[in-house]
Scaffold this active site. Structure first.
Site, PDB file in Angstrom:
ATOM      1  CG  ASP A 107      37.931  32.059  44.278  1.00  0.00           C
ATOM      2  OD1 ASP A 107      38.426  33.063  44.817  1.00  0.00           O
ATOM      3  OD2 ASP A 107      36.967  32.107  43.491  1.00  0.00           O
TER       4      ASP A 107
HETATM    5  N1  URA Z   1      37.526  34.505  39.332  1.00  0.00           N
HETATM    6  C1  URA Z   1      36.948  33.744  40.290  1.00  0.00           C
HETATM    7  O1  URA Z   1      35.738  33.772  40.471  1.00  0.00           O
HETATM    8  N2  URA Z   1      37.752  32.960  41.048  1.00  0.00           N
HETATM    9  C2  URA Z   1      39.080  32.885  40.879  1.00  0.00           C
HETATM   10  O2  URA Z   1      39.756  32.130  41.587  1.00  0.00           O
HETATM   11  C3  URA Z   1      39.670  33.664  39.880  1.00  0.00           C
HETATM   12  C4  URA Z   1      38.875  34.475  39.118  1.00  0.00           C
END
Ligand code: URA
Length: 241
Positions: A107
């Site tokens: 993310d």
């Molecule tokens: N899980 C999440 O919620 N975000 C990420 O970036 C990776 C794994």
């Protein structure tokens, strides 16, 4: 003995532009090979252990590119970004031109270890749900973590839109608000959704390990480096879970 190819082809294969653009680079004295200036684009060299510079930047010939990046917050793992700069803007242009791709996305606000490559088999193997390569996340929670939450994460939590509960492979409490959580899958917002399903909330998330490869302490935010031969071996010889 490795193959012998012209420096023009070497540069083209390593992401320095079209064959014509590479020829011009060499003719304009921008290139040295194994420590010597080279102004003949058709001069041939063995690719093994071939070191060259372009505009003073040192490079080594690599048939395929395998690298790691320490992703900072507020970068997107995409070429066509919406709100933030792309992680690809943190790499030298030649690597982007070679078409290295992120293996799995983080993310925008998640930091830490990302692997990149231009080797389609390697990308497929590491991202395929079949191989279930474990990934470890350092999770900073809003509320204190208790044993019941850890038990739920290990037993499996039901997420909206998932057919069955999903369990963490491992979940270790590091401090009152910090967990190390190991996941076999890479579903959308998986850590955040699993923690939220447990009456807590992720306030910070960092990926610290993929398979047997750990984010090195000396790789600063936003920095990248080539994978070592040992790291590559570890990643290509992980057993299926
Ligand atoms: N899980 C999440 O919620 N975000 C990420 O970036 C990776 C794994």
């Amino acid at each position: 003995m490795s193959k012998k190819i012209s420096i023009e082809r070497v540069l083209h294969s390593q992401g320095f532009g079209s064959r014509k653009a590479c020829r011009i680079l060499v003719r304009h004295d921008a290139v040295t090979v194994n420590g010597e200036p080279c102004d003949d684009p058709f001069a041939e060299f063995h690719t093994e252990n071939l070191h060259f510079t372009v505009d003073g930047e040192p490079w080594q010939y690599r048939e395929q590119a395998y690298l790691m990046l320490n992703k900072p917050a507020h970068y997107e793992c995409s070429h066509k970004t919406i709100h933030h700069p792309s992680v690809y803007s943190l790499l030298p242009h030649a690597l982007v031109e070679r078409d290295v791709q992120c293996i799995g996305r983080l993310d925008e606000d998640t930091t830490g270890l990302i692997l990149l490559s231009d080797d389609g088999h390697f990308i497929h193997r590491l991202s395929s749900p079949k191989w279930k390569v474990p990934k470890i996340y350092e999770v900073y929670c809003k509320h204190p973590v208790d044993e019941a939450q850890i038990k739920n994460l290990l037993d499996g939590v039901q997420l909206i839109d998932e057919p069955a509960p999903i369990a963490a492979l491992a979940c270790e409490q590091v401090s009152s608000h910090i967990l190390h959580m190991t996941l076999a899958e890479g579903k959308y917002h998986q850590v955040k959704r699993m923690v939220a399903a447990n009456s807590n909330r992720v306030e910070g998330l960092k990926r610290i390990k993929i398979g047997e490869v750990t984010l090195p302490k000396d790789l600063a935010d936003g920095e990248w480096r080539w994978l070592t031969a040992e790291e590559l071996h570890l990643l290509t010889h992980t057993e299926k879970i």
